[in-house]
Design a protein around this motif. Structure first.
Motif, PDB file in Angstrom:
ATOM      1  N   VAL A   1       0.860  -1.174   0.000  1.00  0.00           N
ATOM      2  CA  VAL A   1       0.000   0.000   0.000  1.00  0.00           C
ATOM      3  C   VAL A   1       0.898   1.226   0.000  1.00  0.00           C
ATOM      4  CG1 VAL A   1      -1.751   1.271   1.285  1.00  0.00           C
ATOM      5  CG2 VAL A   1      -1.812  -1.208   1.261  1.00  0.00           C
ATOM      6  N   LEU A   2       0.555   2.179  -0.841  1.00  0.00           N
ATOM      7  CA  LEU A   2       1.254   3.458  -0.911  1.00  0.00           C
ATOM      8  C   LEU A   2       0.475   4.442  -0.046  1.00  0.00           C
ATOM      9  CD1 LEU A   2       3.625   4.793  -2.539  1.00  0.00           C
ATOM     10  CD2 LEU A   2       1.892   5.555  -4.141  1.00  0.00           C
ATOM     11  N   LYS A   3       1.104   4.977   1.020  1.00  0.00           N
ATOM     12  CA  LYS A   3       0.413   5.857   1.965  1.00  0.00           C
ATOM     13  C   LYS A   3       1.228   7.115   2.214  1.00  0.00           C
ATOM     14  CE  LYS A   3      -1.945   2.440   4.800  1.00  0.00           C
ATOM     15  NZ  LYS A   3      -2.181   2.003   6.170  1.00  0.00           N
ATOM     16  N   GLY A   4       0.521   8.209   2.441  1.00  0.00           N
ATOM     17  CA  GLY A   4       1.182   9.454   2.793  1.00  0.00           C
ATOM     18  C   GLY A   4       0.430  10.643   2.247  1.00  0.00           C
ATOM     19  N   ASN A   5       1.117  11.777   2.185  1.00  0.00           N
ATOM     20  CA  ASN A   5       0.549  13.012   1.668  1.00  0.00           C
ATOM     21  C   ASN A   5       1.431  13.545   0.558  1.00  0.00           C
ATOM     22  OD1 ASN A   5      -1.615  13.192   3.585  1.00  0.00           O
ATOM     23  ND2 ASN A   5      -0.090  13.765   5.105  1.00  0.00           N
ATOM     24  N   THR A   6       0.800  14.131  -0.459  1.00  0.00           N
ATOM     25  CA  THR A   6       1.545  14.730  -1.558  1.00  0.00           C
ATOM     26  C   THR A   6       0.807  15.962  -2.059  1.00  0.00           C
ATOM     27  OG1 THR A   6       2.690  14.284  -3.639  1.00  0.00           O
ATOM     28  CG2 THR A   6       0.477  13.367  -3.407  1.00  0.00           C
ATOM     29  N   GLU A   7       1.558  16.854  -2.672  1.00  0.00           N
ATOM     30  CA  GLU A   7       0.964  18.049  -3.250  1.00  0.00           C
ATOM     31  C   GLU A   7       0.472  17.745  -4.653  1.00  0.00           C
ATOM     32  OE1 GLU A   7       3.934  21.116  -3.129  1.00  0.00           O
ATOM     33  OE2 GLU A   7       3.473  21.590  -1.048  1.00  0.00           O
ATOM     34  N   ILE A   8      -0.671  18.343  -5.006  1.00  0.00           N
ATOM     35  CA  ILE A   8      -1.246  18.164  -6.333  1.00  0.00           C
ATOM     36  C   ILE A   8      -1.888  19.481  -6.761  1.00  0.00           C
ATOM     37  CG2 ILE A   8      -3.467  17.309  -5.494  1.00  0.00           C
ATOM     38  CD1 ILE A   8      -3.373  15.276  -7.847  1.00  0.00           C
ATOM     39  N   ASN A   9      -1.865  19.753  -8.046  1.00  0.00           N
ATOM     40  CA  ASN A   9      -2.430  20.993  -8.581  1.00  0.00           C
ATOM     41  C   ASN A   9      -3.832  20.747  -9.120  1.00  0.00           C
ATOM     42  OD1 ASN A   9      -0.050  22.389  -8.074  1.00  0.00           O
ATOM     43  ND2 ASN A   9       0.785  21.884 -10.069  1.00  0.00           N
ATOM     44  N   CYS A  10      -4.715  21.714  -8.859  1.00  0.00           N
ATOM     45  CA  CYS A  10      -6.065  21.678  -9.421  1.00  0.00           C
ATOM     46  C   CYS A  10      -5.952  21.925 -10.921  1.00  0.00           C
ATOM     47  CB  CYS A  10      -6.940  22.748  -8.760  1.00  0.00           C
ATOM     48  SG  CYS A  10      -8.575  22.899  -9.494  1.00  0.00           S
ATOM     49  N   CYS A  11      -6.644  21.127 -11.716  1.00  0.00           N
ATOM     50  CA  CYS A  11      -6.594  21.255 -13.171  1.00  0.00           C
ATOM     51  C   CYS A  11      -7.330  22.490 -13.669  1.00  0.00           C
ATOM     52  CB  CYS A  11      -7.197  20.009 -13.828  1.00  0.00           C
ATOM     53  SG  CYS A  11      -6.227  18.541 -13.569  1.00  0.00           S
ATOM     54  N   ARG A  12      -8.203  23.026 -12.858  1.00  0.00           N
ATOM     55  CA  ARG A  12      -8.991  24.183 -13.298  1.00  0.00           C
ATOM     56  C   ARG A  12      -8.339  25.505 -12.889  1.00  0.00           C
ATOM     57  NH1 ARG A  12     -15.275  24.351 -12.237  1.00  0.00           N
ATOM     58  NH2 ARG A  12     -15.357  23.259 -14.207  1.00  0.00           N
ATOM     59  N   CYS A  13      -8.016  25.685 -11.606  1.00  0.00           N
ATOM     60  CA  CYS A  13      -7.506  26.982 -11.143  1.00  0.00           C
ATOM     61  C   CYS A  13      -5.999  26.971 -10.887  1.00  0.00           C
ATOM     62  CB  CYS A  13      -8.238  27.425  -9.877  1.00  0.00           C
ATOM     63  SG  CYS A  13      -7.900  26.423  -8.416  1.00  0.00           S
ATOM     64  N   GLY A  14      -5.391  25.790 -10.804  1.00  0.00           N
ATOM     65  CA  GLY A  14      -3.948  25.698 -10.623  1.00  0.00           C
ATOM     66  C   GLY A  14      -3.462  25.781  -9.194  1.00  0.00           C
ATOM     67  N   ILE A  15      -4.378  25.915  -8.236  1.00  0.00           N
ATOM     68  CA  ILE A  15      -3.987  26.001  -6.829  1.00  0.00           C
ATOM     69  C   ILE A  15      -3.380  24.655  -6.394  1.00  0.00           C
ATOM     70  CG2 ILE A  15      -6.207  25.278  -5.872  1.00  0.00           C
ATOM     71  CD1 ILE A  15      -5.795  27.387  -3.680  1.00  0.00           C
ATOM     72  N   THR A  16      -2.382  24.714  -5.527  1.00  0.00           N
ATOM     73  CA  THR A  16      -1.736  23.503  -5.025  1.00  0.00           C
ATOM     74  C   THR A  16      -2.347  23.128  -3.686  1.00  0.00           C
ATOM     75  OG1 THR A  16       0.331  24.093  -6.125  1.00  0.00           O
ATOM     76  CG2 THR A  16       0.470  22.477  -4.360  1.00  0.00           C
ATOM     77  N   GLU A  17      -2.736  21.876  -3.574  1.00  0.00           N
ATOM     78  CA  GLU A  17      -3.296  21.349  -2.327  1.00  0.00           C
ATOM     79  C   GLU A  17      -2.544  20.085  -1.940  1.00  0.00           C
ATOM     80  OE1 GLU A  17      -7.492  20.644  -2.747  1.00  0.00           O
ATOM     81  OE2 GLU A  17      -7.959  22.739  -2.357  1.00  0.00           O
TER      82      GLU A  17
ATOM     83  N   GLU B   1      -4.237  13.221   0.603  1.00  0.00           N
ATOM     84  CA  GLU B   1      -3.811  11.980   1.231  1.00  0.00           C
ATOM     85  C   GLU B   1      -3.795  10.874   0.182  1.00  0.00           C
ATOM     86  OE1 GLU B   1      -5.245   8.884   4.679  1.00  0.00           O
ATOM     87  OE2 GLU B   1      -5.781  11.008   4.874  1.00  0.00           O
ATOM     88  N   VAL B   2      -2.691  10.139   0.146  1.00  0.00           N
ATOM     89  CA  VAL B   2      -2.536   9.031  -0.792  1.00  0.00           C
ATOM     90  C   VAL B   2      -2.721   7.730  -0.024  1.00  0.00           C
ATOM     91  CG1 VAL B   2      -0.941   7.852  -2.348  1.00  0.00           C
ATOM     92  CG2 VAL B   2      -0.915  10.346  -2.201  1.00  0.00           C
ATOM     93  N   ASP B   3      -3.570   6.861  -0.536  1.00  0.00           N
ATOM     94  CA  ASP B   3      -3.786   5.530   0.049  1.00  0.00           C
ATOM     95  C   ASP B   3      -4.146   4.602  -1.103  1.00  0.00           C
ATOM     96  OD1 ASP B   3      -4.144   3.391   1.708  1.00  0.00           O
ATOM     97  OD2 ASP B   3      -5.942   4.158   2.683  1.00  0.00           O
ATOM     98  N   GLU B   4      -3.136   4.097  -1.801  1.00  0.00           N
ATOM     99  CA  GLU B   4      -3.320   3.295  -3.011  1.00  0.00           C
ATOM    100  C   GLU B   4      -2.761   1.892  -2.816  1.00  0.00           C
ATOM    101  OE1 GLU B   4      -3.887   4.476  -6.541  1.00  0.00           O
ATOM    102  OE2 GLU B   4      -4.761   6.311  -5.738  1.00  0.00           O
ATOM    103  N   GLU B   5      -3.497   0.908  -3.279  1.00  0.00           N
ATOM    104  CA  GLU B   5      -3.012  -0.466  -3.266  1.00  0.00           C
ATOM    105  C   GLU B   5      -2.067  -0.665  -4.448  1.00  0.00           C
ATOM    106  OE1 GLU B   5      -4.680  -5.046  -3.357  1.00  0.00           O
ATOM    107  OE2 GLU B   5      -6.092  -3.379  -3.382  1.00  0.00           O
TER     108      GLU B   5
END
Length: 125
Positions: free
Chosen positions: A41-57, A60-64
């Motif tokens: 499982v891939l767990k943690g936090n990462t930054e991602i950009n909104c595709c519409r306004c470009g703001i970075t948020e 939480e990542v929780d992927e099998e």
């Protein structure tokens, strides 16, 4: 964390490694002379950009993860596991985490503020 392909045990071994506040937790083992199987499982936090306004948020990542690592070119047909071809017989778990994060970041993400406006924008596929 890096490990040589030939040093991966044939019995399941615990896997826990971290890269940029994201970690892989699970097991890995060699299932043939040229294949290593990872169930994690891939767990943690990462930054991602909104595709519409470009703001970075920060999300939480929780992927099998179901991965097959191939020492060289993979010649099989696998549908359940994602196959990664390893170069130089060296498994680099940091590179695997970074690749998975880049895959998540390349997906369309809409922040909460933009999602209130609905789906009135063009998506490129």
């Amino acid at each position: 964390m890096k490990i040589e392909f030939k040093k991966v045990p044939q019995i399941r071994k615990e896997l826990l490694t971290e890269f940029n506040s994201v970690k892989i937790e699970g097991t890995f083992c060699r299932i043939s002379p040229s294949l290593v199987k990872i169930d994690a499982v891939l767990k943690g936090n990462t930054e991602i950009n909104c595709c519409r306004c470009g703001i970075t948020e920060v999300i939480e990542v929780d992927e099998e993860l179901k991965l097959l690592l191939s020492d060289g070119i993979y010649k099989g047909n696998e549908e359940e596991y994602l196959v990664i071809e390893v170069e130089d017989s060296l498994i680099d778990f940091d590179e695997i985490i970074e690749s998975e994060l880049n895959s998540i970041k390349s997906d369309y993400y809409i922040c909460e503020e933009c999602s209130q406006y609905g789906d009135n924008f063009e998506k490129e596929f």
